[in-house]
Design an enzyme around this catalytic site. Structure first.
Site, PDB file in Angstrom:
ATOM      1  N   HIS A  73      -9.662  -4.516  11.143  1.00  0.00           N
ATOM      2  CA  HIS A  73     -10.307  -4.153  10.312  1.00  0.00           C
ATOM      3  C   HIS A  73     -11.624  -3.482   9.758  1.00  0.00           C
ATOM      4  O   HIS A  73     -12.912  -3.286   9.315  1.00  0.00           O
ATOM      5  CB  HIS A  73     -10.600  -5.971   9.561  1.00  0.00           C
TER       6      HIS A  73
ATOM      7  N   GLU B  15       0.614  -1.706  -0.143  1.00  0.00           N
ATOM      8  CA  GLU B  15       0.119   0.490   0.016  1.00  0.00           C
ATOM      9  C   GLU B  15       0.833   1.413   0.157  1.00  0.00           C
ATOM     10  O   GLU B  15       0.792   2.462  -0.893  1.00  0.00           O
ATOM     11  CB  GLU B  15      -1.400   0.176   1.322  1.00  0.00           C
TER      12      GLU B  15
END
Lengths: 456, 338
Positions: A258, A189
Site C-alpha cells: 500500500h 478496478e
C-alpha cells in the site's frame, strides 16, 4: 488506581479527531468491552470501547468537541471506592481501544509546518482573495465546481458516494449531485477503469478514484492500452478525457503493498499527462485543469497531505496550467526539485541550509508529464547544482529522468554531479524505524545539497 | 432471474416468410458477401506482403455481425476485438479506408497508425478495434453506461469471442452491467477456437450461461444463419433497449481461416473445416434459401457479386495507391491539443 482514557488513533495517519458523543455518563458503571464514546475522523466514525472495568469519573472533553489530539485525556475511569480528582490519574497507554482496530498504531510525527514563499508569478493575483483549506477540501471543491460547470463530469470509484470517500475526499458530492453522478463501484478496478474509458469514448468526463494508486495496477492495462494509446491508434479520432486520481506513495505504516509511488510508471507513457500536487492550491488548480483537459490525466495525491491546510484562491477560475512547475523558494546556491509531499521536506531542508549560509531554490514540479524542463534548466543555470527528491524508488525514476535531462541539455551548467534523494530500493518495510529509514527525510536532502555544494 | 436457453428455436423460417422484405434479405446477402470477398482480398494482399503484422480474418462468421447490425439503429455503439474488419464494413465504414489502414497508408481510418486491429469511426459509432483480449468488454459496457447517463435510447453492441470469455474483466463488466441495468448487448462469437485452443480445452460449462449468476439472460443462437441471428438480436436488442439490463447472445459460429495469417492450424483437421464449409456456410445456405423461396433470381445475385467485386478491387487499388503517412505524423495524435 484511576486510569486515564485517551483519545485513540483509528488509522496510521490520524493525528486528531472529533469526539462525537458520549455513550456513558459520569458515574456510570463500565464493563470491559462496553462502548464509551464515539469518535469521528476524516475517514471514519467509530465507537471506542473500554478495556477495563470501573466507573466513569470525570469527562474532560465534551461531546461535539472537534480536533481532539490523539492521546489527549478525554476522561478518567475509576476503580472501586475511588473518586474523580482532576489530574490524579496515572499516565499510561491509552485505555480506550477503537473497535475493529487491533492495536492503536503510534501516530506519525506531524509533517513539518508549511511555509509558502511569496508568489512571484501571475498566480499571485488569485491569492488576493483566498481561504485556508485542507488539501482534502480543495480536491473536493475542485470536483464539485467542475461538476456544476459540466454535466458530463461524474465521479466513480470504491466508497466515493455513500461512504463519502475512503479518505473523505468526495464528502458531500453524493448529496449535491446524486447517485447518477457519484457512483459507488464494486471492488473491481480493472472493470471500472475500463468502463470509465468507454464512458469517456462515449462523450462523458469520468473522474475515477482509486482508493490508492497501488490498486491501479489492477487497472493499468486500461490506463495505458485503452486510455493512453487509443487517440494515436485512431489517427486522432478517439480522445479519452478522463482523470484517474487517488492517494499515491507511502502513507504511514501500511506496508509494502500500500506504499508505492507510481510517478515514474505513468510518467513513462506517452498519451498520458501526470500531475502531482503538493499544496491545497496545487490540488485545486491542477485537479480543475485535469478535469477540463481533453486527455487522460493521472492525478497523484498523497494521503498524509490530505489534512494539511494552505491558502487557496476563492476564484473558481483559478486553474493551474499542466506542465508548469512552481518555484516555491528562490535561492542562488543549489536547485532542489521535488513533487507531492517531498516539496514540504525540501522546504524544511532549505530552512536548515539557509542557517548554514546555503540558499536553496526549491522547485515544486507539479507536473511530471509534461515536465517543465525550462524552469529546471533556468534554475540550474543560476545555481549550477542540482538535487532531485522523490519518495519513490530511484531506479528509472523521475530523478533519473531529470539527471539525464540536465546532462543532455545543460552539461556545461553543472558544477557538481546531480544527486538523487529517493526511497530506499526495497519494498517499504512496516517497522517504524525501518520505514523512516526507507523514505527520504529532510536531513538527507540537507546532506545532498551540502555535498553538491562541496560543503561538509 | 436468468433465463438461459440452449439454442433458441430457429427463427429463420418465420423471418424469411414474413417480417423481413426481400430487399432487406438481399442487403444481408450483399453485406455478408462483401465481408467475405474483402477478407479474401486481405488474405491475398497479406500473402503479397502488402499488409504486415497481425491480420485476423472473419471468413465464416459473416452472419453474426450482419444479423446483429441489422437491428441496430444509427447512434448505437459497436465495439469488438481485433477480428474487426467485418464489423467495420457492417457498420457502414468505407472498404477503401479499412483496406488502406491494413496497408498502413494515410488514407486508412487511423491514417495508417493503427493497423488491422485498431480502427475507429466516431461517425458510425464504431469504437474499435481492440488488441487486448477481453479489454473491449468493459469499454463496451462503459459505452452502454454513457447511453444510460445521457438517456439517449441507444445501446452498446459489445462483441467478444470464446477466448475473451475467460478473462476476469468480462465478469467485472457483467456484474456492473447487471447491477446498473446498462443497455449492453453482449455478443459472444463462439468460433470454437481461442487461437489454437479448442473451447473444450479452455472453457468449463456452457458459455451462454456465463451471465447466470448475475441474472443476465443468455441464449445460444445459430450464428451461421443470419436470420436466426437477426431474430435473436431483435428480441434481445429490444429487451436491452427497454431498460431491463444486459443480455448475452452466444453465437455458434466458425472461422475457416487460422487465428491470424501466421497460423498453421494444426489444432484441427482439414476435414473439420471442409465439413462446416460444405454444410453450414452462412452465405451459400442463405443464397440457396433466397432462390428457393423466390426472393431473388440468379441474375440479380450475379449482379450483386459483380458489384462487390468492383468495391473490393477499388478498395485494394486505393490501399496500394494511397501514400504512406507523412513523416510528421509520427508525432501527431499523442495528446489532444498538443
Amino acid at each position: 488506581m484511576p486510569i486515564d482514557i485517551l483519545m485513540p488513533a483509528l488509522s496510521p495517519t490520524m493525528t486528531e479527531g472529533k469526539l462525537v458523543r458520549w455513550l456513558k455518563s459520569e458515574g456510570d458503571a463500565v464493563k470491559s468491552g462496553e462502548a464509551l464514546f464515539e469518535i469521528e475522523t476524516d475517514k471514519a466514525t467509530m465507537e471506542v470501547e473500554a478495556s477495563d472495568e470501573g466507573r466513569l469519573g470525570a469527562i474532560f472533553v465534551a461531546a461535539g468537541t472537534e480536533r481532539v489530539a490523539v492521546n489527549a485525556r478525554v476522561a478518567v475511569l475509576l476503580g472501586e471506592g475511588e473518586s474523580a480528582v482532576a489530574g490524579s490519574a496515572t499516565q499510561g497507554a491509552p485505555v480506550g481501544i477503537p473497535v475493529a482496530v487491533a492495536a492503536a498504531p503510534t501516530p506519525p510525527a506531524k509533517a513539518p509546518p508549511v511555509t509558502v514563499a511569496p508568489r512571484v508569478d501571475d498566480e499571485a493575483k488569485f491569492f488576493a482573495k483566498a481561504s485556508r483549506r485542507t488539501v482534502r477540501d480543495a480536491l473536493r471543491d475542485a470536483m464539485a465546481e467542475e461538476m456544476r460547470r459540466d454535466p458530463g463530469v461524474f465521479v466513480m470509484g470504491e466508497e466515493v458516494a455513500e461512504y463519502q470517500g475512503a479518505y473523505k475526499v468526495t464528502q458531500g458530492l453524493l448529496q449535491e449531485f446524486g447517485a447518477s453522478r457519484v457512483i459507488d463501484t464494486p471492488i473491481t478496478e480493472h472493470g471500472f477503469a475500463g468502463l470509465a474509458v468507454g464512458a469517456a469514448f462515449g462523450g462523458l468526463k469520468p473522474i475515477v478514484e482509486f482508493m490508492t494508486f497501488n490498486f491501479s495496477m489492477q487497472a493499468i492495462d486500461h490506463i495505458i492500452n485503452s486510455a493512453a494509446k487509443t487517440l494515436y491508434m485512431s489517427g486522432g479520432q478517439m480522445g479519452c478525457p478522463i482523470v484517474f486520481r487517488g492517494p499515491n506513495g507511502a502513507a504511514a505504516r501500511v506496508g509494502a503493498q500500500h506504499s508505492q509511488c507510481y510517478a515514474s510508471w505513468y510518467a513513462h507513457c506517452p498519451g498520458l499527462k501526470v500531475v502531482a500536487p503538493w499544496s491545497a492550491a496545487d490540488a485545486k488548480g491542477l485537479l480543475k485543469a485535469a478535469i477540463r483537459d481533453p486527455n487522460p490525466v493521472i492525478f497523484l495525491e498523497n494521503e498524509i497531505m490530505y489534512g494539511q491546510s494552505f491558502d487557496v484562491p476563492d476564484d473558481p477560475e483559478f486553474v493551474l496550467p499542466i506542465g508548469k512547475a512552481r518555484i516555491e523558494r528562490a535561492g542562488r546556491d543549489v536547485t532542489i526539485t521535488a513533487f507531492s509531499r517531498m516539496v514540504g521536506h525540501a522546504l524544511t531542508a532549505a530552512e536548515t541550509l539557509a542557517a548554514m549560509g546555503i540558499e536553496a531554490e526549491v522547485i515544486n514540479l507539479r507536473s511530471l508529464r509534461p515536465l517543465d524542463t525550462e524552469t529546471i534548466l533556468a534554475s540550474l543555470k543560476k545555481t549550477n547544482r542540482l538535487v532531485t527528491v522523490e519518495e519513490g524508488w530511484g531506479y528509472a525514476g523521475i530523478g533519473a529522468e531529470i539527471a539525464a535531462l540536465v546532462m543532455e541539455r545543460a552539461f556545461d551548467d553543472l558544477d557538481a554531479p546531480v544527486v538523487r534523494v529517493c526511497g530506499a530500493d526495497v519494498p517499504l518495510p512496516y517497522a517504524a524505524n525501518l520505514e523512516q529509514l526507507a523514505l527520504p527525510q529532510p536531513e538527507a536532502i540537507v546532506d545532498a545539497a551540502k555535498s553538491v555544494c562541496y560543503r561538509s | 432471474m436468468a433465463t438461459t436457453k440452449k439454442l433458441a428455436a430457429s427463427h429463420a423460417e418465420a423471418a424469411a416468410a414474413g417480417d423481413v422484405s426481400s430487399a432487406e434479405l438481399l442487403c444481408y446477402y450483399r453485406d455478408m458477401l462483401l465481408i467475405r470477398r474483402f477478407e479474401e482480398k486481405s488474405g491475398q494482399m497479406y500473402g503479397m506482403g502488402l499488409i504486415g503484422g497481425f491480420c485476423h480474418l472473419y471468413i465464416g462468421q459473416e452472419a453474426v455481425v450482419v444479423g446483429i447490425q441489422s437491428v441496430l439503429i444509427p447512434g448505437d455503439s459497436v465495439i469488438t476485438s481485433y477480428r474487426d474488419h467485418g464489423h467495420m464494413i457492417a457498420c457502414g465504414m468505407d472498404s477503401k479506408g479499412v483496406m488502406a489502414e491494413l496497408t498502413g497508408r494515410r488514407g486508412g481510418y487511423s491514417k495508417g497508425k493503427g493497423g488491422s486491429m485498431h480502427m475507429f469511426s466516431r461517425e458510425k459509432a464504431f469504437y474499435g478495434g481492440h488488441g487486448i483480449v477481453g479489454a473491449q468488454v468493459p469499454i463496451g459496457t462503459g459505452l452502454a453506461f454513457s447511453h444510460k447517463y445521457k438517456n439517449d435510447g441507444h445501446i452498446s453492441a459489445t462483441y467478444f469471442g470464446d477466448g475473451a470469455v475467460n478473462q476476469g474483466q468480462v465478469y467485472e463488466s457483467f456484474n456492473m452491467a447487471a447491477l446498473w441495468k446498462l443497455p449492453c448487448l453482449y455478443v459472444l462469437e463462439n468460433n470454437k477456437y481461442a487461437m489454437g485452443t479448442a473451447q473444450a480445452r479452455a472453457a468449463a460449462g456452457e458459455l451462454y450461461q456465463r451471465g447466470m449468476a448475475y441474472g443476465i439472460p443468455g441464449v445460444q443462437v445459430n450464428g451461421m444463419d443470419v436470420l436466426a441471428v437477426r431474430a435473436a438480436a431483435q428480441e434481445w436488442g429490444d429487451y436491452v433497449r427497454s431498460g431491463k439490463g444486459p443480455a448475452i447472445l452466444e453465437m455458434q459460429t466458425y472461422r475457416y481461416r487460422g487465428h491470424s495469417m501466421s497460423d498453421p492450424a494444426k489444432y484441427r483437421s482439414k476435414e473439420e473445416v471442409a465439413k462446416v464449409r460444405s454444410e453450414a456456410d452462412p452465405i451459400d445456405n442463405f443464397r440457396r434459401m433466397l432462390l428457393e423461396k423466390g426472393h431473388t433470381t440468379e441474375d440479380a445475385l450475379k449482379e450483386i457479386d459483380r458489384e462487390i467485386k468492383v468495391i473490393v478491387t477499388e478498395a485494394a487499388e486505393f490501399a496500394q495507391q494511397s501514400p504512406e503517412p507523412e513523416i510528421s505524423e509520427l508525432w501527431t495524435d499523442v495528446l489532444v491539443g498538443a
